[in-house]
Scaffold this active site. Structure first.
Site, PDB file in Angstrom:
ATOM      1  N   HIS A 220       0.868  -1.183   0.000  1.00  0.00           N
ATOM      2  CA  HIS A 220       0.000   0.000   0.000  1.00  0.00           C
ATOM      3  C   HIS A 220       0.905   1.233   0.000  1.00  0.00           C
ATOM      4  O   HIS A 220       1.381   1.673   1.036  1.00  0.00           O
ATOM      5  CB  HIS A 220      -0.868  -0.062   1.267  1.00  0.00           C
ATOM      6  N   CYS A 253      -4.229  10.443   4.687  1.00  0.00           N
ATOM      7  CA  CYS A 253      -4.729   9.905   5.950  1.00  0.00           C
ATOM      8  C   CYS A 253      -5.003  11.085   6.878  1.00  0.00           C
ATOM      9  O   CYS A 253      -4.122  11.919   7.087  1.00  0.00           O
ATOM     10  CB  CYS A 253      -3.723   8.951   6.577  1.00  0.00           C
TER      11      CYS A 253
HETATM   12  P1  HMG Z   1     -11.862   6.341  21.492  1.00  0.00           P
HETATM   13  O1  HMG Z   1     -12.309   7.768  21.641  1.00  0.00           O
HETATM   14  O2  HMG Z   1     -10.681   5.902  22.295  1.00  0.00           O
HETATM   15  O3  HMG Z   1     -13.092   5.358  21.721  1.00  0.00           O
HETATM   16  O4  HMG Z   1     -11.585   6.112  19.953  1.00  0.00           O
HETATM   17  P2  HMG Z   1     -13.587   4.595  23.037  1.00  0.00           P
HETATM   18  O5  HMG Z   1     -13.329   3.171  22.840  1.00  0.00           O
HETATM   19  O6  HMG Z   1     -13.034   5.279  24.258  1.00  0.00           O
HETATM   20  O7  HMG Z   1     -15.144   4.884  22.974  1.00  0.00           O
HETATM   21  C1  HMG Z   1     -15.639   6.221  23.059  1.00  0.00           C
HETATM   22  C2  HMG Z   1     -17.040   6.272  22.452  1.00  0.00           C
HETATM   23  O8  HMG Z   1     -16.940   5.984  21.054  1.00  0.00           O
HETATM   24  C3  HMG Z   1     -18.018   5.261  23.031  1.00  0.00           C
HETATM   25  O9  HMG Z   1     -19.301   5.867  23.025  1.00  0.00           O
HETATM   26  C4  HMG Z   1     -18.012   4.131  22.012  1.00  0.00           C
HETATM   27  O10 HMG Z   1     -19.221   3.399  21.974  1.00  0.00           O
HETATM   28  C5  HMG Z   1     -17.839   4.914  20.725  1.00  0.00           C
HETATM   29  P3  HMG Z   1     -19.969   6.417  24.382  1.00  0.00           P
HETATM   30  O11 HMG Z   1     -20.005   5.239  25.290  1.00  0.00           O
HETATM   31  O12 HMG Z   1     -19.012   7.476  24.846  1.00  0.00           O
HETATM   32  O13 HMG Z   1     -21.266   6.956  23.884  1.00  0.00           O
HETATM   33  N1  HMG Z   1     -17.223   4.067  19.693  1.00  0.00           N
HETATM   34  C6  HMG Z   1     -17.712   3.893  18.455  1.00  0.00           C
HETATM   35  N2  HMG Z   1     -18.782   4.378  17.825  1.00  0.00           N
HETATM   36  C7  HMG Z   1     -18.989   3.957  16.557  1.00  0.00           C
HETATM   37  N3  HMG Z   1     -18.180   3.087  15.908  1.00  0.00           N
HETATM   38  C8  HMG Z   1     -17.095   2.581  16.498  1.00  0.00           C
HETATM   39  C9  HMG Z   1     -16.840   3.003  17.834  1.00  0.00           C
HETATM   40  N4  HMG Z   1     -15.840   2.691  18.700  1.00  0.00           N
HETATM   41  C10 HMG Z   1     -16.090   3.353  19.827  1.00  0.00           C
HETATM   42  N5  HMG Z   1     -16.316   1.726  15.860  1.00  0.00           N
HETATM   43  C11 HMG Z   1     -11.508   4.639  18.062  1.00  0.00           C
HETATM   44  C12 HMG Z   1     -11.096   4.859  19.497  1.00  0.00           C
HETATM   45  C13 HMG Z   1     -10.753   3.453  17.523  1.00  0.00           C
HETATM   46  C14 HMG Z   1     -13.003   4.400  17.999  1.00  0.00           C
HETATM   47  C15 HMG Z   1     -11.159   5.926  17.254  1.00  0.00           C
HETATM   48  O14 HMG Z   1      -9.828   6.226  17.484  1.00  0.00           O
HETATM   49  C16 HMG Z   1     -11.400   5.770  15.784  1.00  0.00           C
HETATM   50  O15 HMG Z   1     -12.534   5.645  15.331  1.00  0.00           O
HETATM   51  N6  HMG Z   1     -10.306   5.827  14.977  1.00  0.00           N
HETATM   52  C17 HMG Z   1     -10.400   5.636  13.530  1.00  0.00           C
HETATM   53  C18 HMG Z   1      -9.355   6.433  12.820  1.00  0.00           C
HETATM   54  C19 HMG Z   1      -9.392   6.140  11.336  1.00  0.00           C
HETATM   55  O16 HMG Z   1     -10.363   5.643  10.804  1.00  0.00           O
HETATM   56  N7  HMG Z   1      -8.294   6.469  10.639  1.00  0.00           N
HETATM   57  C20 HMG Z   1      -8.159   6.229   9.244  1.00  0.00           C
HETATM   58  C21 HMG Z   1      -7.969   4.771   8.885  1.00  0.00           C
HETATM   59  S1  HMG Z   1      -6.284   4.188   8.988  1.00  0.00           S
HETATM   60  C22 HMG Z   1      -5.582   4.651   7.516  1.00  0.00           C
HETATM   61  O17 HMG Z   1      -6.174   5.361   6.786  1.00  0.00           O
HETATM   62  C23 HMG Z   1      -4.260   4.093   7.100  1.00  0.00           C
HETATM   63  C24 HMG Z   1      -4.410   2.969   6.073  1.00  0.00           C
HETATM   64  O18 HMG Z   1      -5.150   3.410   4.948  1.00  0.00           O
HETATM   65  C25 HMG Z   1      -3.039   2.493   5.621  1.00  0.00           C
HETATM   66  C26 HMG Z   1      -2.207   3.575   4.966  1.00  0.00           C
HETATM   67  O19 HMG Z   1      -2.724   4.466   4.277  1.00  0.00           O
HETATM   68  O20 HMG Z   1      -0.974   3.451   5.102  1.00  0.00           O
HETATM   69  C27 HMG Z   1      -5.157   1.788   6.645  1.00  0.00           C
HETATM   70 MG    MG Z   2      -3.420   4.934   2.163  1.00  0.00          MG
END
Ligand code: HMG
Ligand code: MG
Length: 314
Positions: A220, A253
């Protein structure tokens, strides 16, 4: 429009006969757009990509909507895309809650996404590296129990905006953890585009040496420094047959500021065509799709191939 016979297909020795493109434009691309694309437009994008011959089209992410607002419509989008025959529609899942959401909509392929570095684990997942792996473990186990295909992304495999060069052993450790959990496939992310071909070959060799076979590895690349195709070529020479790319070169990202566009699918297809490597992709349809998406986004596609071939139409 492509000109018949161009690029001329001239195979090079030691390369695979076929490459599977893992298309990430609708997820990795759109997650990084300033504007949020309407759900109907995203669904049309996914359908058009499938229609262009892409058999793996990453559709969206079931992450927290506050973290990635651009993909907050995952629940609406997934059913709208519908069942596209013969096309896999993987979705990103960061934790149990994400898996629940994906399962509720009938997703059959998921991807967890780890980091090779502490800094990016913190920025992207709000966890330490080991905490994030501990979150993934039950997610992967439950997904495998339900016969889902699981991909394990590893971001920052070559360099990290906060930590600089990333030691290869660090990447290997995370890859092995994901394999041990049960991930079917890995994707080695050069999230900020700093890899060069020798580094790619070294990482692939080290992975093989530590028991991770090439046939479970995808690559990737991001094109920040113009190295994405050179790095891809090196990976092909090593025997890699799964390459991630983003239609029109969309994306970066949101949690890594120095990440610019992914390798453009059109640029990849152009090179593979020239090498006589089969991808099943109709380049004209793909370019038309990216040109259409660029119009929706109100800016030109960064893909050289899209620009060259769209220009020929005028
Ligand atoms: P957090 O704030 O630590 O979450 O985020 P938590 O576990 O403490 O939960 C807080 C609240 O969020 C709770 O709700 C959970 O239910 C809710 P409350 O009880 O307060 O009402 N929650 C969710 N709600 C919906 N869907 C969920 C979810 N999980 C918890 N799945 C978390 C931790 C992982 C959720 C957050 O950091 C996050 O969503 N991160 C995603 C970041 C992301 O998507 N980044 C881009 C993708 S990676 C990328 O692009 C690289 C890649 O392409 C490779 C490359 O390009 O090299 C793969
Ligand atoms: Mg990428």
């Amino acid at each position: 429009m492509t000109v018949e016979g161009l690029p001329m297909a001239v195979p090079a020795p030691g390369l695979p006969a076929r490459v599977r493109i893992h298309e990430v434009g609708a997820r990795d691309g759109l997650q990084n757009e300033k504007s949020t694309v309407p759900t109907e437009v995203k669904a049309e994008f996914v359908r058009r990509l499938a229609d262009a011959g892409l058999t793996t089209v990453e559709a969206t992410s079931f992450v927290h909507p506050k973290w990635v607002p651009q993909l907050a419509d995952a629940e609406q989008l997934f059913p709208l895309v519908g069942d596209l025959k013969g096309v896999h529609l993987p979705v990103l899942v960061p934790n149990d809650r994400g898996l629940d959401r994906a399962l509720a909509l009938g997703a059959r392929r998921i991807a967890v996404f780890a980091s090779a570095t502490e800094s990016f684990a913190k920025a992207n997942l709000n966890r330490t590296l080991d905490e994030s792996l501990a979150v993934f473990e039950p997610v992967v186990a439950r997904a495998k129990d339900k016969n889902l295909h699981v991909r394990g992304y590893v971001s920052m495999c070559f360099g990290d905006p906060w930590e600089g060069a990333v030691p290869i052993h660090q990447v290997v450790r995370v890859c092995k953890s994901l394999r041990d959990m049960g991930c079917d496939e890995l994707s080695l992310g050069d999230t900020i585009g700093v890899a060069t071909p020798g580094h790619v070959l070294e990482l692939l060799s080290m992975l093989n040496e530590k028991g991770v076979p090439t046939d479970v590895i995808g690559v990737h690349f991001h094109d920040t420094y113009g190295q994405a195709l050179a790095n891809t070529y090196a990976a092909l020479q090593h025997g890699v047959t799964t390459v991630d790319a983003s239609a029109g070169g969309l994306g970066g990202c949101p949690y890594a500021k120095s990440a610019t566009g992914n390798l453009a699918t059109e640029d990849l297809v152009w090179m593979l065509r020239g090498l006589g490597i089969d991808t099943g992709v109709d380049l004209d349809r793909l370019v038309a799709t990216s040109a259409w998406m660029a119009e929706q986004l109100g800016r030109p596609s960064p893909s050289r191939t899209v620009r060259a071939l769209s220009h020929k139409e005028q």
